[in-house]
Write a protein that holds these residues in place. Structure first.
Motif, mmCIF file in Angstrom:
data_model
loop_
_atom_site.group_PDB
_atom_site.id
_atom_site.type_symbol
_atom_site.label_atom_id
_atom_site.label_comp_id
_atom_site.label_asym_id
_atom_site.label_seq_id
_atom_site.Cartn_x
_atom_site.Cartn_y
_atom_site.Cartn_z
ATOM 1 N N SER A 85 -35.791 -16.493 38.944
ATOM 2 C CA SER A 85 -35.318 -15.445 38.118
ATOM 3 C C SER A 85 -36.139 -14.493 37.685
ATOM 4 N N ASN A 86 -37.388 -14.807 37.552
ATOM 5 C CA ASN A 86 -38.429 -13.875 37.034
ATOM 6 C C ASN A 86 -39.072 -13.235 38.322
ATOM 7 N N GLY A 87 -38.083 -12.351 38.825
ATOM 8 C CA GLY A 87 -38.707 -11.428 40.110
ATOM 9 C C GLY A 87 -40.072 -10.970 40.237
ATOM 10 N N HIS A 88 -40.677 -10.651 39.102
ATOM 11 C CA HIS A 88 -41.687 -9.712 39.163
ATOM 12 C C HIS A 88 -42.981 -10.607 39.598
ATOM 13 N N ILE A 89 -42.896 -12.221 39.790
ATOM 14 C CA ILE A 89 -43.784 -12.889 40.284
ATOM 15 C C ILE A 89 -43.546 -12.966 42.088
ATOM 16 N N SER A 90 -43.166 -11.898 42.478
ATOM 17 C CA SER A 90 -42.857 -11.811 43.948
ATOM 18 C C SER A 90 -44.268 -12.177 44.734
ATOM 19 N N PRO A 91 -45.172 -11.717 44.546
ATOM 20 C CA PRO A 91 -46.504 -12.153 45.334
ATOM 21 C C PRO A 91 -46.660 -13.593 45.562
ATOM 22 N N VAL A 92 -46.342 -14.515 44.655
ATOM 23 C CA VAL A 92 -46.593 -15.847 45.010
ATOM 24 C C VAL A 92 -45.253 -16.361 45.787
ATOM 25 N N PHE A 93 -44.035 -15.771 45.402
ATOM 26 C CA PHE A 93 -42.848 -16.269 46.163
ATOM 27 C C PHE A 93 -43.191 -15.882 47.693
#
Lengths: 317, 281
Positions: free
Chosen positions: B67-75
């Motif tokens: 949901s908190n898409g800004h942590i995309s680097p870890v995803f």
């Protein structure tokens, strides 16, 4: 001129309810979500006959849109139901990100659109929803004109893979399109033939356009009435073919002239075949309380206004 | 099952991937990403039942929604290193024509992503919808979601939290990354969240806490405990206590690295603290 017969006044929202109930029987992937307006949206039959596929979300439209997006994952075809105001402006970002940008197969079904919602007044009478929805990439936008067409559209959008905004209304209006019609998304329906003026109408204004054409015919003016049930994708070919013949156009919609059908038609004409155009629409204003008839008269959204606009636009040729 | 050392090596490599992704384009969100490296590793290496033969419908497998898409680097790092797409593609993070958009999207058909996120507060509703479809499909697999703590300031979450409890969505495990930081400062200063355990419980959720969300063993145990609580009529929430910027000493315990990339010198220092384990892309 072909005469269209009102087979008995019915509300477009009941056409949606009937279509949804039929889908419930025909397509087990169809699910319905409602934000505490089951009766108003005529979703009771679906709810009662398919309770396991009906989701009452309460007065929480943002959650409803997000849930609908999620429900597509696994193959369901969610139909959301609430008033047009709460189906669009209230949840624009949810539709933008979770539905449109995510490419989800959600059908946003919106009743009580426009001034004909009546006495509840401007808080509920959205006149901006077509603009909001047509600006979203990938969104199909449909505004149906009567009970039969709304039912046919409801059935048709279930077969279309992608997000759809289906707009209809509250009052009982003339039911004049064929019961057995084949609803083709993006395909305009030419209702009358004429040489003097093209009248392109959507939603409740289609019947008014037909009444206007009859009045104009009495004065020897032949109007070509086109029912644009799909605002997006717009049937540019049908518009151009007619306006190339008549040389002028009146667009008619229960919506703000900023962002509505008229502007979409103007875009097509200005790039392909510049032509005089008059807009039957609200002029950047909110609505107010009143009966639907009073409001349509006050804001100039009826056959009388279409007749006057037709004569005016013909003089501009 | 990997052993703890192998999982810790995986986490360390994920941290390097996060730092190198954001450094290259001088943008992105390293702080929250670093804090969730153990959670993503646990989810994709130990907990979830899934296939990398990606289908959007995800039938008969567990699903995850960020949901908190800004942590995309870890995803992105964990998806790549779990086999969803080539690890080399991490080189394209935030570049033009990339599938690795600044915030995750389905629009570019990146395997592993089932919803766009970035505008906050929408993921819980999506996860609930997917969980309801699983029930309709008689699919016993679970739906997992991750939310920032600051993100809970968005009202849509509370609509969703109310719905999930009221409708017994008990095939959902929603985790809140409780790092206490958001862009403008600590959550306590920006808009206090109050006692989240009490709040979720008052709404009718089963709540578990993981006291050290940056300890891989504790995170796995917490997720396993949460799985055992599913199917009992209540949605399950994990309050995951993490440290924003974890694993890089000068990025920890501050909101400053929420959305700021390290410069060359800072990257070097950060990478020294996280030596290469599985091989850089």
């Amino acid at each position: 001129m072909k005469k269209y017969i009102d087979t008995g006044k019915k509300d477009t929202r009941s056409g949606f309810g009937a279509g949804l109930e039929e889908l419930g029987k025909k397509n087990e992937n169809v699910v319905a979500l409602c934000a505490d307006l089951t009766g108003s949206l005529k979703m009771d039959a679906f709810k009662n006959n398919h309770p396991e596929r009906f989701f009452q979300v309460g007065i929480a439209e943002a959650n409803m849109i997000g849930m609908a997006a999620g429900m597509t994952i696994g193959g369901k075809i969610p139909f959301t139901g609430t008033f047009a105001n709460f189906s669009t402006g209230r949840v624009y970002d949810q539709i933008r990100q979770s539905v449109a940008y995510s490419g989800k197969n959600v059908k946003i079904c919106a009743s009580h659109a426009g001034l004909t919602l009546g006495e509840d007044g401007a808080t509920h009478q959205i006149l901006e929803d077509l603009g909001l929805m047509k600006m979203l990439p990938g969104m199909t936008v449909i505004n149906t004109c009567d009970y039969n067409q709304t039912k046919a559209a409801t059935l048709a959008i279930a077969e279309h893979d992608g997000p759809v905004y289906l707009r209809f209304g509250r009052p009982k209006v003339a039911n004049f399109t064929p019961e057995d019609q084949n609803f083709e998304i993006g395909k305009a329906v030419q209702l009358t033939e004429g040489n003097d003026v093209t009248i392109i109408a959507t939603g409740h204004l289609v019947w008014e356009a037909l009444q206007a054409a009859e009045t104009l015919a009495e004065e020897g003016i032949t109007a070509e009435v086109i029912n644009i049930h799909t605002i997006k994708p717009l049937d540019a070919d049908a518009i151009l073919a007619s306006v190339k013949k008549t040389g002028c156009v009146v667009t008619a919609e229960e919506h703000n002239y900023l962002g509505g059908l008229g502007e979409s038609v103007a875009r097509v004409l200005s790039t392909e075949h510049p032509s005089p155009q008059e807009f039957i629409a609200t002029k950047d204003t909110f609505g107010e309380s009143g009966t639907p008839e009073q409001l349509m008269e006050k804001y100039g959204l009826n056959a009388k206004s279409i007749v006057a606009a037709s004569k005016k636009v013909m003089q501009r040729k | 099952m990997a052993n703890t050392t192998q999982l810790e090596d995986f986490v360390t490599q994920v941290r390097r991937d996060i730092l190198r992704q954001v450094h290259k384009v001088n943008s992105g969100h390293p702080g929250g990403s670093l804090g969730c490296a153990e959670f993503f590793t646990a989810l994709y290496q130990e907990i979830m039942d899934y296939t990398t033969d990606f289908t959007m419908d995800g039938k008969n497998e567990d699903l995850f929604f960020l949901s908190n898409g800004h942590i995309s680097p870890v995803f992105y790092s964990v998806l790549a290193r779990s086999g969803f797409f080539p690890v080399d593609e991490l080189n394209t993070f935030r570049l033009i024509d990339s599938r690795l958009q600044g915030h995750p999207t389905t629009h570019e058909n990146l395997p592993g992503v089932r919803i766009a996120s970035g505008s906050l507060g929408q993921g819980m509703s999506v996860a609930i919808g997917a969980a309801q479809t699983k029930k309709l499909n008689k699919d016993k697999h679970l739906v997992y979601s991750l939310h920032g703590d600051g993100e809970l300031q968005e009202g849509q979450n509370w609509e969703a939290i109310m719905y999930a409890a009221g409708n017994q969505v008990d095939n959902l495990i929603a985790t809140v990354d409780l790092n206490g930081q958001q862009i403008d400062g600590s959550t306590d200063r920006v808009l206090p969240l109050g006692n989240l355990k009490d709040k979720f419980e008052a709404f009718g959720w089963e709540v578990l806490e993981v006291e050290n969300g940056n300890n891989i063993t504790e995170v796995i145990q917490g997720l396993q405990n949460a799985k055992e609580k599913t199917g009992q009529g209540k949605p399950v929430c994990i309050l995951l206590h993490t440290v924003m910027g974890n694993g890089v000493d000068f990025m920890m315990h501050t909101h400053e690295w929420h959305g700021k990339a390290p410069n060359d010198e800072q990257l070097e220092k950060a990478l020294e603290q996280n030596p290469e384990t599985l091989g850089d892309y």
